[in-house]
Write a protein that holds these residues in place. Structure first.
Motif, mmCIF file in Angstrom:
data_model
loop_
_atom_site.group_PDB
_atom_site.id
_atom_site.type_symbol
_atom_site.label_atom_id
_atom_site.label_comp_id
_atom_site.label_asym_id
_atom_site.label_seq_id
_atom_site.Cartn_x
_atom_site.Cartn_y
_atom_site.Cartn_z
ATOM 1 N N HIS A 48 0.814 -1.223 0.000
ATOM 2 C CA HIS A 48 0.000 0.000 0.000
ATOM 3 C C HIS A 48 0.844 1.267 0.000
ATOM 4 O O HIS A 48 0.429 2.286 0.546
ATOM 5 C CB HIS A 48 -0.966 -0.017 1.189
ATOM 6 C CG HIS A 48 -1.978 -1.109 1.101
ATOM 7 N ND1 HIS A 48 -3.197 -0.962 0.469
ATOM 8 C CD2 HIS A 48 -1.931 -2.399 1.517
ATOM 9 C CE1 HIS A 48 -3.869 -2.101 0.530
ATOM 10 N NE2 HIS A 48 -3.112 -2.991 1.156
ATOM 11 N N HIS A 52 -1.558 2.696 -5.707
ATOM 12 C CA HIS A 52 -1.840 1.279 -5.488
ATOM 13 C C HIS A 52 -3.330 0.987 -5.536
ATOM 14 O O HIS A 52 -4.174 1.875 -5.392
ATOM 15 C CB HIS A 52 -1.278 0.826 -4.133
ATOM 16 C CG HIS A 52 -1.915 1.484 -2.953
ATOM 17 N ND1 HIS A 52 -1.483 2.693 -2.451
ATOM 18 C CD2 HIS A 52 -2.966 1.105 -2.169
ATOM 19 C CE1 HIS A 52 -2.224 3.037 -1.413
ATOM 20 N NE2 HIS A 52 -3.144 2.094 -1.230
ATOM 21 N N ASP A 54 -6.445 -1.278 -3.872
ATOM 22 C CA ASP A 54 -6.905 -2.029 -2.711
ATOM 23 C C ASP A 54 -7.734 -3.222 -3.169
ATOM 24 O O ASP A 54 -8.561 -3.095 -4.077
ATOM 25 C CB ASP A 54 -7.800 -1.167 -1.817
ATOM 26 C CG ASP A 54 -7.025 -0.223 -0.923
ATOM 27 O OD1 ASP A 54 -5.782 -0.232 -0.980
ATOM 28 O OD2 ASP A 54 -7.669 0.530 -0.169
ATOM 29 N N HIS A 58 -8.092 -6.385 2.001
ATOM 30 C CA HIS A 58 -7.412 -5.351 2.787
ATOM 31 C C HIS A 58 -8.226 -4.971 4.028
ATOM 32 O O HIS A 58 -7.662 -4.683 5.082
ATOM 33 C CB HIS A 58 -7.182 -4.128 1.901
ATOM 34 C CG HIS A 58 -6.513 -2.973 2.577
ATOM 35 N ND1 HIS A 58 -5.392 -3.114 3.354
ATOM 36 C CD2 HIS A 58 -6.818 -1.638 2.573
ATOM 37 C CE1 HIS A 58 -5.019 -1.927 3.801
ATOM 38 N NE2 HIS A 58 -5.872 -1.025 3.354
ATOM 39 N N ILE A 66 -6.114 -9.518 -4.719
ATOM 40 C CA ILE A 66 -5.842 -8.759 -5.940
ATOM 41 C C ILE A 66 -6.055 -9.587 -7.203
ATOM 42 O O ILE A 66 -6.692 -9.145 -8.166
ATOM 43 C CB ILE A 66 -4.407 -8.182 -5.906
ATOM 44 C CG1 ILE A 66 -4.370 -6.908 -5.051
ATOM 45 C CG2 ILE A 66 -3.896 -7.864 -7.303
ATOM 46 C CD1 ILE A 66 -5.122 -5.713 -5.635
ATOM 47 N N ASP A 196 -3.464 -8.296 -0.471
ATOM 48 C CA ASP A 196 -4.532 -7.371 -0.103
ATOM 49 C C ASP A 196 -4.457 -6.071 -0.894
ATOM 50 O O ASP A 196 -5.354 -5.228 -0.811
ATOM 51 C CB ASP A 196 -4.449 -7.048 1.390
ATOM 52 C CG ASP A 196 -3.128 -6.391 1.763
ATOM 53 O OD1 ASP A 196 -2.061 -6.952 1.428
ATOM 54 O OD2 ASP A 196 -3.155 -5.317 2.375
ATOM 55 N N GLY A 197 -3.397 -5.891 -1.649
ATOM 56 C CA GLY A 197 -3.228 -4.688 -2.457
ATOM 57 C C GLY A 197 -2.060 -4.868 -3.399
ATOM 58 O O GLY A 197 -1.340 -5.866 -3.339
#
Length: 215
Positions: A48, A52, A54, A58, A66, A196-197
């Motif tokens: 992050h 970026h 999300d 996240h 992702i 998560d990102g």
């Protein structure tokens, strides 16, 4: 014909990160002098930092990662709007700038683009703002801040409202030198299977050669 405009934050060792998070660091532990043929770099980073995307994971334990997200969301026409006069990205603010359907929306706020300084305050997206975006058909929203929620928030109202309306999130796009208008956008996250990102290289180009070049 318009040219591509890079709206990504430059990624280097001076890039600001969320307080307490892993900062970006690049170094070259293997050099051509050592190998006789090549340099090999190594990066350490949060998912992050910089510009970026999300993923729902996240902020939701059972959320998509992702690589689960539709890649089409990150490629195609978008609209850039300036809401720097507003303290919140709510329905009223959005209605002042956009009333027609749009699938991708990039929003400039009052926060100056300064990749080396983490802000103390941001302009959040509200629940009714997310609902109005859904009414417009928005599938992806990008902001020039590191979060769509107040930096001290634990409830993350903006994140959850956008998820409720099936709207993907881009953060830390650089829009200070971009004028309002219609653009083509490419902002692809990396194919990180469990993440998560993801860091993103985001670029836009004016549609139909319009007068939308950077200031």
């Amino acid at each position: 014909m318009g040219v591509w405009i890079d709206i990504s934050q430059p990624i280097n060792n001076n890039l600001a990160c969320w307080p307490g998070d892993q900062s970006f660091h690049f170094h070259t532990p293997v050099t051509k002098e050592m190998t006789g043929s090549v340099n090999i770099g190594r990066i350490t980073t949060s998912t992050h930092v910089g510009t970026h995307a999300d993923a729902p994971y996240h902020f939701m334990e059972d959320g998509k990662r992702i690589l689960d997200l539709e890649i089409d969301r990150y490629i195609g026409p978008c609209k850039v709007i300036d809401l720097s006069a507003f303290d919140e990205i709510d329905e009223t603010a959005l209605k002042s700038k956009v009333k027609e359907d749009t699938e991708r929306l990039l929003i400039r706020t009052s926060l100056p683009n300064n990749p080396e300084q983490f802000p103390t305050d941001v302009t959040p997206i509200t629940s009714d703002g997310a609902a109005y975006m859904h009414f417009l058909g928005v599938k992806l929203v990008g902001v020039d801040t590191p979060s769509v929620d107040p930096l001290s928030s634990k409830e993350l109202v903006g994140h959850h409202a956008l998820f409720k309306h099936d709207i993907n999130i881009l953060e830390n796009v650089m829009l200070d030198q971009v004028v309002e208008g219609d653009y083509e956008m490419i902002a692809l996250p990396l194919p990180l299977q469990d993440a998560d990102g993801s860091l993103v290289r985001a670029v836009i180009k004016p549609i139909n050669g319009g007068n939308h070049d950077a200031k």
